[in-house]
Motif scaffolding. Structure first.
Motif, mmCIF file in Angstrom:
data_model
loop_
_atom_site.group_PDB
_atom_site.id
_atom_site.type_symbol
_atom_site.label_atom_id
_atom_site.label_comp_id
_atom_site.label_asym_id
_atom_site.label_seq_id
_atom_site.Cartn_x
_atom_site.Cartn_y
_atom_site.Cartn_z
ATOM 1 N N HIS A 192 0.808 -1.212 0.000
ATOM 2 C CA HIS A 192 0.000 0.000 0.000
ATOM 3 C C HIS A 192 0.850 1.276 0.000
ATOM 4 N N ALA A 198 4.642 -3.130 -4.987
ATOM 5 C CA ALA A 198 3.351 -3.286 -5.663
ATOM 6 C C ALA A 198 3.526 -3.917 -7.041
ATOM 7 N N PHE A 203 0.714 -5.234 -9.458
ATOM 8 C CA PHE A 203 -0.087 -4.022 -9.574
ATOM 9 C C PHE A 203 0.767 -2.896 -10.143
ATOM 10 N N ARG A 205 0.721 0.174 -9.389
ATOM 11 C CA ARG A 205 1.135 1.099 -8.326
ATOM 12 C C ARG A 205 0.483 0.621 -7.028
ATOM 13 N N ILE A 207 -1.901 -0.078 -3.967
ATOM 14 C CA ILE A 207 -3.360 -0.091 -3.900
ATOM 15 C C ILE A 207 -3.817 0.364 -2.507
ATOM 16 N N SER A 213 -11.370 0.944 2.292
ATOM 17 C CA SER A 213 -12.623 1.028 1.522
ATOM 18 C C SER A 213 -13.807 0.595 2.384
ATOM 19 N N VAL A 243 -9.738 -4.218 -6.434
ATOM 20 C CA VAL A 243 -8.848 -3.211 -5.852
ATOM 21 C C VAL A 243 -9.267 -1.819 -6.296
ATOM 22 N N VAL A 244 -8.814 -0.846 -5.534
ATOM 23 C CA VAL A 244 -8.975 0.555 -5.898
ATOM 24 C C VAL A 244 -7.658 1.251 -5.587
ATOM 25 N N PHE A 245 -7.333 2.256 -6.382
ATOM 26 C CA PHE A 245 -6.057 2.949 -6.250
ATOM 27 C C PHE A 245 -6.255 4.333 -5.656
ATOM 28 N N GLU A 248 -8.336 7.564 -7.122
ATOM 29 C CA GLU A 248 -9.585 7.207 -7.772
ATOM 30 C C GLU A 248 -10.778 7.635 -6.901
ATOM 31 N N ALA A 267 -15.285 1.324 -8.417
ATOM 32 C CA ALA A 267 -14.307 2.337 -8.809
ATOM 33 C C ALA A 267 -14.879 3.117 -9.988
ATOM 34 N N VAL A 275 -15.481 -3.109 -6.175
ATOM 35 C CA VAL A 275 -14.510 -2.980 -5.074
ATOM 36 C C VAL A 275 -15.009 -3.764 -3.859
#
Length: 284
Positions: A192, A198, A203, A205, A207, A213, A243-245, A248, A267, A275
């Motif tokens: 994270h 990541a 990923f 970048r 997450i 969340s 996942v969410v970044f 976002e 997302a 998500v």
């Protein structure tokens, strides 16, 4: 097999004293994006110590979230942490969580399910203070490569999204630095925060924490459906669906009635990619 199911289920619960204060609660709420606008009286309930109340999802980080770590090191459980995913989370509060508290937390393996190519370990933690039970929390941990041992597959029901339009829809932006702030509540996983780590995990970048969340969605329900009253929440459960970044936007849809609010979280910028799913808040 790295998971000895019989041994894990038979193991004595691990007991840990935990404590927290108003700064822990404020930090947690800020990690969820609370405090915008900073002078809004509704937001001051999350950020100002003289008005503070506690979101029930705080149970997932009270005591720096040691319950999950303890469960993954329980007798009979030896797994590769790189193969571990947080599959779902539920919290049932027995009464409102105090702003400052001391409690005893017990953690144990509640169940182990065989999903074929993976195992699911359900870790249960329960917290008690001098006045009795505070909360019961279940974490479902998905362990890739550990299934196929002939065990019970466990529950697999999925909630259908209502065909009607949601009564409420809100959007919640995720700040670029939000994962860096949220991790100060106890989840130090470099996934994270560290771009290199990541990428190794697949990923592009870092997450956002799934539990961030989770907390953001509960706050949205409390603020939108429950008039800002955290004491009305009795339980809250979800399945982590994607996942969410940071940077976002979460789109949170709510269908409410009969002491129950069903929620979907997506997302917004990625065509409403899921998500959180199978998400329900029960309340008075």
């Amino acid at each position: 097999m790295p998971i000895d199911v019989a041994k894990a289920l038979a193991a004595e619960p691990r007991t840990t004293p935990i404590s927290w204060g108003h700064k822990d609660v404020q930090l947690y709420h800020l990690g969820l994006g609370a405090g915008v606008p900073a002078t809004d009286p509704d937001e001051l309930r999350y950020t100002l110590e003289s008005r503070l109340h506690v979101l029930p999802s705080f149970a997932t980080v009270a005591g720096a979230g040691l319950a999950m770590a303890g469960g993954l090191s329980a007798p009979g459980v030896e797994v590769d942490l790189a193969a571990v995913l947080h599959g779902g989370q539920s919290v049932r509060v027995h009464r409102p969580i105090p702003v400052d508290g001391e409690a005893t937390q017990t953690s144990r393996v509640q169940a182990v399910y065989d999903k074929g190519k993976a195992a699911v370990i359900v870790l249960r933690s329960e917290a008690f203070d001098a006045d009795g039970p505070l909360w019961t929390s279940d974490s479902s941990i998905f362990v890739r490569g550990e299934g196929g041992f002939g065990g019970d597959r466990g529950p697999s029901e999925r909630l259908e999204v209502p065909s009607t339009a949601p009564q409420f829809t809100v959007v919640r932006p995720i700040k670029e630095e939000q994962a860096l702030l949220y991790r100060l509540s106890g989840d130090w996983n470099p996934l994270h925060a560290d771009p290199g780590f990541a990428k190794l995990a697949g990923f592009e970048r870092p997450i956002l924490h799934g539990l961030c969340s989770y907390g953001m969605a509960l706050k949205a329900v409390v603020d939108t459906v429950l008039g800002g009253d955290v004491t009305r929440v009795t339980s809250y459960g979800t399945r982590f669906a994607g996942v969410v970044f940071p940077g976002e936007t979460l789109r949170i849809r709510m269908w409410t009635g009969e002491g129950r609010t069903q929620v979907t979280v997506t997302a917004a910028e990625r065509d409403d990619a899921p998500v959180l799913a199978d998400t329900v808040v029960t309340h008075s």
